[in-house]
Scaffold this motif. Structure first.
Motif, PDB file in Angstrom:
ATOM      1  N   VAL A   1       0.747  -1.175  -0.068  1.00  0.00           N
ATOM      2  CA  VAL A   1       0.050   0.043  -0.054  1.00  0.00           C
ATOM      3  C   VAL A   1       0.766   1.321  -0.004  1.00  0.00           C
ATOM      4  O   VAL A   1       0.553   2.046  -0.748  1.00  0.00           O
ATOM      5  CB  VAL A   1      -0.801  -0.013   1.085  1.00  0.00           C
ATOM      6  CG1 VAL A   1      -1.729   1.380   1.549  1.00  0.00           C
ATOM      7  CG2 VAL A   1      -2.195  -1.335   1.206  1.00  0.00           C
ATOM      8  N   LEU A   2       2.066   1.194   0.769  1.00  0.00           N
ATOM      9  CA  LEU A   2       2.917   2.435   0.828  1.00  0.00           C
ATOM     10  C   LEU A   2       3.685   2.523  -0.475  1.00  0.00           C
ATOM     11  O   LEU A   2       3.909   3.676  -0.919  1.00  0.00           O
ATOM     12  CB  LEU A   2       3.832   2.126   2.022  1.00  0.00           C
ATOM     13  CG  LEU A   2       4.678   3.536   2.133  1.00  0.00           C
ATOM     14  CD1 LEU A   2       4.029   4.660   2.530  1.00  0.00           C
ATOM     15  CD2 LEU A   2       5.730   3.137   3.355  1.00  0.00           C
ATOM     16  N   ASP A   3       4.031   1.461  -0.931  1.00  0.00           N
ATOM     17  CA  ASP A   3       4.531   1.723  -2.354  1.00  0.00           C
ATOM     18  C   ASP A   3       3.800   2.242  -3.460  1.00  0.00           C
ATOM     19  O   ASP A   3       4.068   2.911  -4.293  1.00  0.00           O
ATOM     20  CB  ASP A   3       5.110   0.194  -2.804  1.00  0.00           C
ATOM     21  CG  ASP A   3       6.240  -0.606  -1.816  1.00  0.00           C
ATOM     22  OD1 ASP A   3       7.028   0.374  -1.240  1.00  0.00           O
ATOM     23  OD2 ASP A   3       6.534  -1.468  -1.932  1.00  0.00           O
ATOM     24  N   LEU A   4       2.496   1.509  -3.358  1.00  0.00           N
ATOM     25  CA  LEU A   4       1.472   2.239  -4.400  1.00  0.00           C
ATOM     26  C   LEU A   4       1.250   3.744  -4.168  1.00  0.00           C
ATOM     27  O   LEU A   4       1.167   4.366  -5.167  1.00  0.00           O
ATOM     28  CB  LEU A   4       0.314   1.322  -4.034  1.00  0.00           C
ATOM     29  CG  LEU A   4      -0.812   1.819  -5.155  1.00  0.00           C
ATOM     30  CD1 LEU A   4      -0.481   1.706  -6.747  1.00  0.00           C
ATOM     31  CD2 LEU A   4      -2.177   1.103  -5.041  1.00  0.00           C
ATOM     32  N   ALA A   5       1.268   4.101  -2.982  1.00  0.00           N
ATOM     33  CA  ALA A   5       1.071   5.561  -2.678  1.00  0.00           C
ATOM     34  C   ALA A   5       2.148   6.232  -3.286  1.00  0.00           C
ATOM     35  O   ALA A   5       1.863   7.538  -3.761  1.00  0.00           O
ATOM     36  CB  ALA A   5       0.598   5.815  -1.190  1.00  0.00           C
ATOM     37  N   VAL A   6       3.327   5.901  -2.911  1.00  0.00           N
ATOM     38  CA  VAL A   6       4.640   6.424  -3.394  1.00  0.00           C
ATOM     39  C   VAL A   6       4.647   6.603  -4.841  1.00  0.00           C
ATOM     40  O   VAL A   6       4.952   7.858  -5.515  1.00  0.00           O
ATOM     41  CB  VAL A   6       5.751   5.908  -2.903  1.00  0.00           C
ATOM     42  CG1 VAL A   6       7.093   6.390  -3.513  1.00  0.00           C
ATOM     43  CG2 VAL A   6       5.904   6.308  -1.303  1.00  0.00           C
ATOM     44  N   ALA A   7       4.325   5.353  -5.543  1.00  0.00           N
ATOM     45  CA  ALA A   7       4.206   5.392  -6.954  1.00  0.00           C
ATOM     46  C   ALA A   7       3.384   6.420  -7.779  1.00  0.00           C
ATOM     47  O   ALA A   7       3.422   7.165  -8.709  1.00  0.00           O
ATOM     48  CB  ALA A   7       3.941   4.045  -7.506  1.00  0.00           C
ATOM     49  N   VAL A   8       2.080   6.403  -7.112  1.00  0.00           N
ATOM     50  CA  VAL A   8       1.019   7.477  -7.347  1.00  0.00           C
ATOM     51  C   VAL A   8       1.414   8.700  -7.368  1.00  0.00           C
ATOM     52  O   VAL A   8       1.268   9.736  -8.319  1.00  0.00           O
ATOM     53  CB  VAL A   8      -0.395   7.255  -6.602  1.00  0.00           C
ATOM     54  CG1 VAL A   8      -1.187   8.234  -6.857  1.00  0.00           C
ATOM     55  CG2 VAL A   8      -0.870   5.900  -6.978  1.00  0.00           C
ATOM     56  N   ILE A   9       2.130   9.231  -6.186  1.00  0.00           N
ATOM     57  CA  ILE A   9       2.670  10.486  -6.063  1.00  0.00           C
ATOM     58  C   ILE A   9       3.723  10.800  -7.169  1.00  0.00           C
ATOM     59  O   ILE A   9       3.739  11.886  -7.672  1.00  0.00           O
ATOM     60  CB  ILE A   9       3.140  10.711  -4.720  1.00  0.00           C
ATOM     61  CG1 ILE A   9       1.954  10.733  -3.531  1.00  0.00           C
ATOM     62  CG2 ILE A   9       3.819  11.986  -4.460  1.00  0.00           C
ATOM     63  CD1 ILE A   9       2.291  10.512  -2.174  1.00  0.00           C
ATOM     64  N   ILE A  10       4.615  10.042  -7.165  1.00  0.00           N
ATOM     65  CA  ILE A  10       5.629  10.222  -8.194  1.00  0.00           C
ATOM     66  C   ILE A  10       5.389  10.197  -9.691  1.00  0.00           C
ATOM     67  O   ILE A  10       5.697  11.025 -10.491  1.00  0.00           O
ATOM     68  CB  ILE A  10       6.804   9.142  -7.888  1.00  0.00           C
ATOM     69  CG1 ILE A  10       7.596   9.313  -6.695  1.00  0.00           C
ATOM     70  CG2 ILE A  10       7.770   9.151  -9.077  1.00  0.00           C
ATOM     71  CD1 ILE A  10       8.519   8.305  -6.515  1.00  0.00           C
ATOM     72  N   GLY A  11       4.266   9.047  -9.810  1.00  0.00           N
ATOM     73  CA  GLY A  11       3.713   9.088 -11.275  1.00  0.00           C
ATOM     74  C   GLY A  11       2.833  10.625 -11.640  1.00  0.00           C
ATOM     75  O   GLY A  11       3.015  11.032 -12.510  1.00  0.00           O
ATOM     76  N   ALA A  12       2.313  11.159 -10.468  1.00  0.00           N
ATOM     77  CA  ALA A  12       1.581  12.470 -10.976  1.00  0.00           C
ATOM     78  C   ALA A  12       2.490  13.469 -11.135  1.00  0.00           C
ATOM     79  O   ALA A  12       2.401  14.319 -11.991  1.00  0.00           O
ATOM     80  CB  ALA A  12       0.843  12.920  -9.714  1.00  0.00           C
ATOM     81  N   ALA A  13       3.777  13.485 -10.519  1.00  0.00           N
ATOM     82  CA  ALA A  13       4.524  14.540 -10.672  1.00  0.00           C
ATOM     83  C   ALA A  13       5.664  14.358 -12.007  1.00  0.00           C
ATOM     84  O   ALA A  13       5.809  15.362 -12.667  1.00  0.00           O
ATOM     85  CB  ALA A  13       5.746  14.553  -9.484  1.00  0.00           C
ATOM     86  N   PHE A  14       5.631  13.168 -12.444  1.00  0.00           N
ATOM     87  CA  PHE A  14       6.315  12.534 -13.580  1.00  0.00           C
ATOM     88  C   PHE A  14       5.264  13.191 -14.709  1.00  0.00           C
ATOM     89  O   PHE A  14       5.797  13.496 -15.847  1.00  0.00           O
ATOM     90  CB  PHE A  14       6.562  11.149 -13.636  1.00  0.00           C
ATOM     91  CG  PHE A  14       7.209  10.815 -14.713  1.00  0.00           C
ATOM     92  CD1 PHE A  14       8.690  11.091 -15.082  1.00  0.00           C
ATOM     93  CD2 PHE A  14       6.536   9.829 -15.947  1.00  0.00           C
ATOM     94  CE1 PHE A  14       9.068  10.932 -16.111  1.00  0.00           C
ATOM     95  CE2 PHE A  14       7.044   9.524 -17.030  1.00  0.00           C
ATOM     96  CZ  PHE A  14       8.560  10.035 -17.116  1.00  0.00           C
ATOM     97  N   GLY A  15       4.246  12.880 -14.520  1.00  0.00           N
ATOM     98  CA  GLY A  15       2.992  13.255 -15.534  1.00  0.00           C
ATOM     99  C   GLY A  15       3.198  14.621 -15.868  1.00  0.00           C
ATOM    100  O   GLY A  15       3.053  15.077 -16.928  1.00  0.00           O
ATOM    101  N   LYS A  16       3.337  15.530 -14.881  1.00  0.00           N
ATOM    102  CA  LYS A  16       3.534  17.057 -15.038  1.00  0.00           C
ATOM    103  C   LYS A  16       4.849  17.428 -15.911  1.00  0.00           C
ATOM    104  O   LYS A  16       4.636  18.102 -16.505  1.00  0.00           O
ATOM    105  CB  LYS A  16       3.528  17.599 -13.726  1.00  0.00           C
ATOM    106  CG  LYS A  16       2.172  17.556 -13.121  1.00  0.00           C
ATOM    107  CD  LYS A  16       2.325  18.597 -11.796  1.00  0.00           C
ATOM    108  CE  LYS A  16       0.652  18.473 -11.013  1.00  0.00           C
ATOM    109  NZ  LYS A  16       0.796  19.280  -9.837  1.00  0.00           N
ATOM    110  N   ILE A  17       5.567  16.729 -15.641  1.00  0.00           N
ATOM    111  CA  ILE A  17       7.065  17.112 -16.330  1.00  0.00           C
ATOM    112  C   ILE A  17       6.810  16.637 -17.965  1.00  0.00           C
ATOM    113  O   ILE A  17       7.113  17.180 -18.791  1.00  0.00           O
ATOM    114  CB  ILE A  17       8.135  16.241 -15.584  1.00  0.00           C
ATOM    115  CG1 ILE A  17       8.663  16.680 -14.292  1.00  0.00           C
ATOM    116  CG2 ILE A  17       9.237  16.234 -16.587  1.00  0.00           C
ATOM    117  CD1 ILE A  17       9.372  16.000 -13.443  1.00  0.00           C
ATOM    118  N   VAL A  18       6.065  15.329 -17.981  1.00  0.00           N
ATOM    119  CA  VAL A  18       5.923  14.897 -19.601  1.00  0.00           C
ATOM    120  C   VAL A  18       4.985  15.625 -20.153  1.00  0.00           C
ATOM    121  O   VAL A  18       5.215  16.352 -21.226  1.00  0.00           O
ATOM    122  CB  VAL A  18       5.379  13.430 -19.441  1.00  0.00           C
ATOM    123  CG1 VAL A  18       5.032  13.145 -20.756  1.00  0.00           C
ATOM    124  CG2 VAL A  18       6.554  12.717 -19.032  1.00  0.00           C
TER     125      VAL A  18
END
Length: 148
Positions: free
Chosen positions: A14-31
């Motif tokens: 669950v914690l890994d998934l939460a971190v992945a979602v947060i990083i994914g959202a930030a990465f999405g903004k960069i892309v």
């Protein structure tokens, strides 16, 4: 039920998934910034315009009450004019391809690292036989050694 929820949250996934979602959202903004601010203007310049995301085809006539520019995609969309915004679609498709390619590179590098680690791992020594197995082998060997 609260204990079950705490146990669920305490699991590492669950914690890994939460971190992945947060990083994914930030990465999405960069892309998104990469495509909107760097790639799409270059692609738009190649195709004869500077703002590729505003390419569209009006599917109905523009209302007579509309006072904005007939080439302003956002204003026409806000005014309720049905539009086929193929420029925005191309922008989002480029976003997707970039994200998919980067995820492919990440997964590929993890797979290579895992394979390399497995190759370099020394072979584990076979586990010693239990006393029962050793006794059964002795009995088998004695039976084979008896004359018939």
């Amino acid at each position: 039920m609260l204990k079950e929820f705490k146990a669920f949250v305490a699991r590492g996934n669950v914690l890994d998934l939460a971190v992945a979602v947060i990083i994914g959202a930030a990465f999405g903004k960069i892309v998104t910034s990469l495509t909107d601010d760097v790639l799409m203007p270059i692609i738009g310049k190649i195709f004869g315009g500077l703002d590729f995301s505003s390419y569209f085809v009006a599917l109905a006539p523009i209302p007579s009450t509309y006072t904005g520019s007939p080439s302003d995609y956002a204003a026409l969309k806000k005014a309720g004019v049905p539009l086929l915004g193929y420029g925005e679609f191309v922008t989002q498709a480029v976003n997707f391809v970039i994200v998919a390619f980067i995820i492919f590179l990440i997964v590929r590098s993890v797979n290579h690292a895992t394979t390399r680690l497995e190759r370099n791992r020394p072979e584990a020594a076979p586990a010693p036989d239990s006393a029962e197995v050793a006794l059964l082998r002795e009995i088998r060997d004695e039976l084979k050694a008896r004359p018939r």
